[in-house]
Design an enzyme around this catalytic site. Sequence first.
Site, PDB file in Angstrom:
ATOM      1  CE  LYS A 133      11.162 -15.939   5.561  1.00 49.50           C
ATOM      2  NZ  LYS A 133      10.519 -17.064   4.911  1.00 49.50           N
ATOM      3  CE  LYS A 213      15.725  -9.151  -0.640  1.00 46.80           C
ATOM      4  NZ  LYS A 213      15.514 -10.526  -0.347  1.00 46.80           N
ATOM      5  CE  LYS A 216       4.486  -5.187   5.100  1.00 49.36           C
ATOM      6  NZ  LYS A 216       4.199  -6.175   6.055  1.00 49.36           N
TER       7      LYS A 216
END
Length: 345
Positions: A133, A213, A216
């Site tokens: 992340k 994948k 968003k």
Amino acid sequence: MSSLRPGNPACYNPLTMSQPRKKIIFSAMQATGRLHLGNLEGALRNWVRLQDEYELYAGIVDLHSLTTTFDDTSEVLENVREAAIDYLAAGLDPDKTAIVIQSWVPAHAELHTLLSMITPVGWLERVPTYKEKREQLHIANPSYGLLGYPVLMAADILVYRADVVPVGRDQVPHLELTREIARRFNHLYGNILPEPQSLLTEFALLPGLDGRKMSKSYDNCIYLSDSPDDVRRKVPDMFTDPTKLRKNDPGHPDQCPVYAYHLAYSPDTAPEVKADCEAGKLGCVDHKRQLADILIEAMTSYWERRAAIAADPDRLDAVLQDGARRARDKTAETMDLVWKAMKLR
Ligand code: TRP
């Protein structure tokens, strides 16, 4: 809609009921944005199948959304409501399943605080999603909350004393950490928090429109709230087999996202399409036109249910209030045990 109907085993207190209790499932999704087809096929449909056999708590984890969306929180609540609409449209039955908005049930945050005291920072720094992340979202100064993401997730699960947690493969390290935190708690304070089992969702995940994948943050999704026009606009931009440059080049359907969708939504017609593509008889443009029709047909009844649910905001509110109340009751039992085990009550 009342959950207090006698005969609904989900409302028996496990301490007093005579029949063997149903096993408990907690699972959840973030509502950082709208839910997409990958969420539906990879998770929601599975929960719907599980809700008869288990006492199911289906979370919408808005606090987790804040780990990456703290600078502008104005859309979180709207996304949460949209996610709840999708849960219902997918077939979660609020008589069986408690739909739980995480921040409405304070025990999630309470247990998180207690677990944070016993979780070594080193365990958290090793979690692969933490590094991913930070890199993906270019986070130079990670917050305490982002590092603690898996502790909050452990609290989500352990506060229900869940037996089973259905998750995708990417969440397995989080589940393993949850189990370690439970073991540590039990070692320190007594055997209160059962170690949950993960139930791997083996569905071959639908790829995103570009073959990566579906996510968003890659902007490669078909959202559950999209319209037929959105689908017609997005499908022509999908990636296909990169070696098939011209209509008559032989294609490799196994490497083509358009074919992956075709197989998922129209398995009966897939073999013929596969053969035609491989033989150079079916061009990508034509195939995409077919796929848009297939997707729209497959989603139509979903969209109709979605619209009906969205048109009745009072009922949605009642469902969410009821889910939160059931979750507060359930988690209060755990917190009582936890506070006592820690000698704070
Ligand atoms: N981390 C999960 C995800 O990104 C979401 C989540 C939060 C979750 N708490 C949970 C999943 C508890 C299962 C159980 O998909």
